[in-house]
Design a protein around this motif. Structure first.
Motif, PDB file in Angstrom:
ATOM      1  N   PRO A   5      38.708  81.975   2.916  1.00  0.00           N
ATOM      2  CA  PRO A   5      37.419  81.358   2.399  1.00  0.00           C
ATOM      3  C   PRO A   5      37.301  79.915   2.939  1.00  0.00           C
ATOM      4  O   PRO A   5      36.234  79.481   3.099  1.00  0.00           O
ATOM      5  CB  PRO A   5      38.024  81.236   0.832  1.00  0.00           C
ATOM      6  N   LEU A   6      38.358  79.127   3.157  1.00  0.00           N
ATOM      7  CA  LEU A   6      38.323  77.892   3.598  1.00  0.00           C
ATOM      8  C   LEU A   6      37.831  77.721   5.160  1.00  0.00           C
ATOM      9  O   LEU A   6      36.791  77.081   5.255  1.00  0.00           O
ATOM     10  CB  LEU A   6      39.789  77.114   3.895  1.00  0.00           C
ATOM     11  N   ILE A   7      38.046  78.752   5.910  1.00  0.00           N
ATOM     12  CA  ILE A   7      37.666  78.854   7.166  1.00  0.00           C
ATOM     13  C   ILE A   7      36.242  79.106   7.168  1.00  0.00           C
ATOM     14  O   ILE A   7      35.455  78.840   7.940  1.00  0.00           O
ATOM     15  CB  ILE A   7      38.504  79.572   8.204  1.00  0.00           C
ATOM     16  N   ALA A   8      35.892  79.946   6.265  1.00  0.00           N
ATOM     17  CA  ALA A   8      34.436  80.610   6.113  1.00  0.00           C
ATOM     18  C   ALA A   8      33.540  79.351   5.675  1.00  0.00           C
ATOM     19  O   ALA A   8      32.446  79.216   6.204  1.00  0.00           O
ATOM     20  CB  ALA A   8      34.376  81.524   5.097  1.00  0.00           C
ATOM     21  N   VAL A   9      34.006  78.562   4.649  1.00  0.00           N
ATOM     22  CA  VAL A   9      33.032  77.457   4.174  1.00  0.00           C
ATOM     23  C   VAL A   9      32.851  76.442   5.463  1.00  0.00           C
ATOM     24  O   VAL A   9      31.719  75.978   5.801  1.00  0.00           O
ATOM     25  CB  VAL A   9      33.805  76.710   2.936  1.00  0.00           C
ATOM     26  N   HIS A  10      34.025  76.309   6.432  1.00  0.00           N
ATOM     27  CA  HIS A  10      33.982  75.260   7.316  1.00  0.00           C
ATOM     28  C   HIS A  10      33.189  75.676   8.287  1.00  0.00           C
ATOM     29  O   HIS A  10      32.243  75.101   8.841  1.00  0.00           O
ATOM     30  CB  HIS A  10      35.421  75.217   7.766  1.00  0.00           C
ATOM     31  N   MET A  11      33.185  77.059   8.789  1.00  0.00           N
ATOM     32  CA  MET A  11      32.254  77.574   9.551  1.00  0.00           C
ATOM     33  C   MET A  11      30.774  77.508   9.379  1.00  0.00           C
ATOM     34  O   MET A  11      30.145  77.557  10.109  1.00  0.00           O
ATOM     35  CB  MET A  11      32.791  79.199  10.031  1.00  0.00           C
ATOM     36  N   THR A  12      30.601  77.953   8.143  1.00  0.00           N
ATOM     37  CA  THR A  12      29.481  78.046   7.455  1.00  0.00           C
ATOM     38  C   THR A  12      28.644  76.647   7.548  1.00  0.00           C
ATOM     39  O   THR A  12      27.490  76.750   8.055  1.00  0.00           O
ATOM     40  CB  THR A  12      29.288  78.592   6.205  1.00  0.00           C
ATOM     41  N   ALA A  13      29.313  75.812   7.141  1.00  0.00           N
ATOM     42  CA  ALA A  13      28.965  74.437   7.037  1.00  0.00           C
ATOM     43  C   ALA A  13      28.504  74.004   8.656  1.00  0.00           C
ATOM     44  O   ALA A  13      27.502  73.370   8.840  1.00  0.00           O
ATOM     45  CB  ALA A  13      29.777  73.350   6.333  1.00  0.00           C
ATOM     46  N   ALA A  14      29.674  74.239   9.517  1.00  0.00           N
ATOM     47  CA  ALA A  14      29.209  73.886  10.829  1.00  0.00           C
ATOM     48  C   ALA A  14      28.203  74.414  11.486  1.00  0.00           C
ATOM     49  O   ALA A  14      27.183  73.729  12.445  1.00  0.00           O
ATOM     50  CB  ALA A  14      30.705  73.968  11.552  1.00  0.00           C
ATOM     51  N   PRO A  84      38.116  61.948  11.603  1.00  0.00           N
ATOM     52  CA  PRO A  84      37.907  60.585  11.585  1.00  0.00           C
ATOM     53  C   PRO A  84      36.660  60.090  12.341  1.00  0.00           C
ATOM     54  O   PRO A  84      35.860  59.048  11.785  1.00  0.00           O
ATOM     55  CB  PRO A  84      39.163  60.005  11.966  1.00  0.00           C
ATOM     56  N   ILE A  85      36.461  60.729  13.384  1.00  0.00           N
ATOM     57  CA  ILE A  85      35.274  60.216  14.234  1.00  0.00           C
ATOM     58  C   ILE A  85      33.861  60.745  13.329  1.00  0.00           C
ATOM     59  O   ILE A  85      33.009  59.708  13.323  1.00  0.00           O
ATOM     60  CB  ILE A  85      35.135  60.799  15.913  1.00  0.00           C
ATOM     61  N   VAL A  86      33.923  61.608  12.988  1.00  0.00           N
ATOM     62  CA  VAL A  86      32.536  62.080  12.081  1.00  0.00           C
ATOM     63  C   VAL A  86      32.622  61.098  10.987  1.00  0.00           C
ATOM     64  O   VAL A  86      31.372  60.648  10.628  1.00  0.00           O
ATOM     65  CB  VAL A  86      32.658  63.529  11.582  1.00  0.00           C
ATOM     66  N   LEU A  87      33.571  60.919  10.161  1.00  0.00           N
ATOM     67  CA  LEU A  87      33.517  60.308   9.056  1.00  0.00           C
ATOM     68  C   LEU A  87      33.018  58.572   9.355  1.00  0.00           C
ATOM     69  O   LEU A  87      32.163  58.078   8.779  1.00  0.00           O
ATOM     70  CB  LEU A  87      34.769  60.204   8.124  1.00  0.00           C
ATOM     71  N   VAL A  88      33.466  58.111  10.579  1.00  0.00           N
ATOM     72  CA  VAL A  88      33.186  56.855  10.980  1.00  0.00           C
ATOM     73  C   VAL A  88      32.078  56.601  11.285  1.00  0.00           C
ATOM     74  O   VAL A  88      31.345  55.664  10.903  1.00  0.00           O
ATOM     75  CB  VAL A  88      34.388  56.134  11.684  1.00  0.00           C
ATOM     76  N   SER A  89      31.595  57.735  11.962  1.00  0.00           N
ATOM     77  CA  SER A  89      30.263  57.596  12.561  1.00  0.00           C
ATOM     78  C   SER A  89      29.099  57.822  11.728  1.00  0.00           C
ATOM     79  O   SER A  89      27.944  57.167  11.640  1.00  0.00           O
ATOM     80  CB  SER A  89      30.129  58.961  13.518  1.00  0.00           C
ATOM     81  N   LEU A  90      29.289  58.673  10.498  1.00  0.00           N
ATOM     82  CA  LEU A  90      28.259  58.835   9.651  1.00  0.00           C
ATOM     83  C   LEU A  90      28.136  57.399   8.805  1.00  0.00           C
ATOM     84  O   LEU A  90      27.208  57.102   8.294  1.00  0.00           O
ATOM     85  CB  LEU A  90      28.972  59.885   8.321  1.00  0.00           C
ATOM     86  N   GLY A 115      28.154  65.290  19.963  1.00  0.00           N
ATOM     87  CA  GLY A 115      29.570  65.638  20.435  1.00  0.00           C
ATOM     88  C   GLY A 115      30.066  66.175  19.457  1.00  0.00           C
ATOM     89  O   GLY A 115      30.869  67.060  19.684  1.00  0.00           O
ATOM     90  N   ALA A 116      29.770  66.234  18.152  1.00  0.00           N
ATOM     91  CA  ALA A 116      30.266  66.821  16.958  1.00  0.00           C
ATOM     92  C   ALA A 116      30.002  68.506  16.703  1.00  0.00           C
ATOM     93  O   ALA A 116      30.767  69.300  16.484  1.00  0.00           O
ATOM     94  CB  ALA A 116      30.469  66.184  15.826  1.00  0.00           C
ATOM     95  N   CYS A 117      28.629  68.724  17.046  1.00  0.00           N
ATOM     96  CA  CYS A 117      28.263  69.962  16.862  1.00  0.00           C
ATOM     97  C   CYS A 117      28.086  70.700  18.289  1.00  0.00           C
ATOM     98  O   CYS A 117      28.614  71.871  18.298  1.00  0.00           O
ATOM     99  CB  CYS A 117      26.776  69.798  16.447  1.00  0.00           C
ATOM    100  N   LEU A 118      27.418  70.298  19.117  1.00  0.00           N
ATOM    101  CA  LEU A 118      27.229  70.853  20.397  1.00  0.00           C
ATOM    102  C   LEU A 118      28.681  71.044  21.229  1.00  0.00           C
ATOM    103  O   LEU A 118      29.183  72.262  21.505  1.00  0.00           O
ATOM    104  CB  LEU A 118      26.289  70.460  21.022  1.00  0.00           C
ATOM    105  N   VAL A 119      29.319  69.982  21.607  1.00  0.00           N
ATOM    106  CA  VAL A 119      30.373  69.872  22.390  1.00  0.00           C
ATOM    107  C   VAL A 119      31.545  70.415  21.526  1.00  0.00           C
ATOM    108  O   VAL A 119      32.303  71.393  22.242  1.00  0.00           O
ATOM    109  CB  VAL A 119      30.620  68.313  22.883  1.00  0.00           C
ATOM    110  N   ALA A 120      31.834  70.183  20.542  1.00  0.00           N
ATOM    111  CA  ALA A 120      32.888  70.603  19.738  1.00  0.00           C
ATOM    112  C   ALA A 120      32.732  71.888  19.362  1.00  0.00           C
ATOM    113  O   ALA A 120      33.697  72.991  19.475  1.00  0.00           O
ATOM    114  CB  ALA A 120      33.357  69.934  18.564  1.00  0.00           C
ATOM    115  N   GLY A 121      31.497  72.355  19.143  1.00  0.00           N
ATOM    116  CA  GLY A 121      31.157  73.780  18.794  1.00  0.00           C
ATOM    117  C   GLY A 121      31.359  74.500  19.965  1.00  0.00           C
ATOM    118  O   GLY A 121      31.840  75.830  20.062  1.00  0.00           O
ATOM    119  N   ALA A 122      30.971  74.170  21.344  1.00  0.00           N
ATOM    120  CA  ALA A 122      31.571  74.849  22.676  1.00  0.00           C
ATOM    121  C   ALA A 122      32.933  75.090  22.516  1.00  0.00           C
ATOM    122  O   ALA A 122      33.320  76.189  22.854  1.00  0.00           O
ATOM    123  CB  ALA A 122      30.901  74.068  23.793  1.00  0.00           C
ATOM    124  N   PHE A 123      33.618  74.155  22.316  1.00  0.00           N
ATOM    125  CA  PHE A 123      35.221  74.392  22.565  1.00  0.00           C
ATOM    126  C   PHE A 123      35.739  75.413  21.335  1.00  0.00           C
ATOM    127  O   PHE A 123      36.802  75.986  21.571  1.00  0.00           O
ATOM    128  CB  PHE A 123      36.019  72.866  22.167  1.00  0.00           C
TER     129      PHE A 123
END
Length: 143
Positions: A5-14, A84-90, A115-123
């Motif tokens: 369920p945790l991964i499902a929430v994470h993946m759905t939000a992403a 931390p990059i996402v939190l600080v950037s927001l 960076g966080a959506c496209l590049v990290a998503g590709a990884f």
């Protein structure tokens, strides 16, 4: 790794953040010098707040997802550096907006989306990752 369920929430939000991000960027508030029809402040604000909420859910849920199969420290892999990059950037993006630095806000948000959506998503689609195994292995049968 299993689809918990945790991964499902994470993946759905992403995935939702990947989809909503371009709407927020496209409907940006614009400048007073632009024509009124090019500005969509309500759509920009609604999509922007939705995107920020989804990014917070994605980043905070990632803290509790650990992977001991990849190179890690206590289950935290290099991709966890995005938390931390996402939190600080927001924080920085809203601080810039509060200070009237619309250009800095825009640059921060665009950089964060790429960076966080496209590049990290590709990884996450690499064959060794859970989503990569799901897409390339189970769905497409390529691995």
């Amino acid at each position: 790794m299993q689809l918990t369920p945790l991964i499902a929430v994470h993946m759905t939000a992403a995935l939702a953040a990947v989809a909503i991000g371009p709407i927020a960027l496209w409907a940006r508030r614009g400048h007073a010098s632009r024509q009124p029809h090019s500005q969509r402040p309500r759509l920009h604000r609604a999509a922007g707040y939705a995107w920020v909420t989804l990014m917070l859910i994605t980043a905070l849920s990632a803290i509790f997802i650990r992977d001991f199969n990849l190179p890690n420290i206590a289950g935290y892999t290099p991709i966890h550096l995005l938390v931390p990059i996402v939190l600080v950037s927001l924080f920085l993006a809203f601080w810039q907006l509060f200070r009237g630095n619309v250009s800095g806000h825009r640059k921060t948000m665009v950089t964060l989306y790429v960076g966080a959506c496209l590049v990290a998503g590709a990884f996450t689609l690499l064959p060794a990752r859970f989503l990569g195994q799901l897409v390339w292995g189970q769905w497409l049968g390529l691995i």
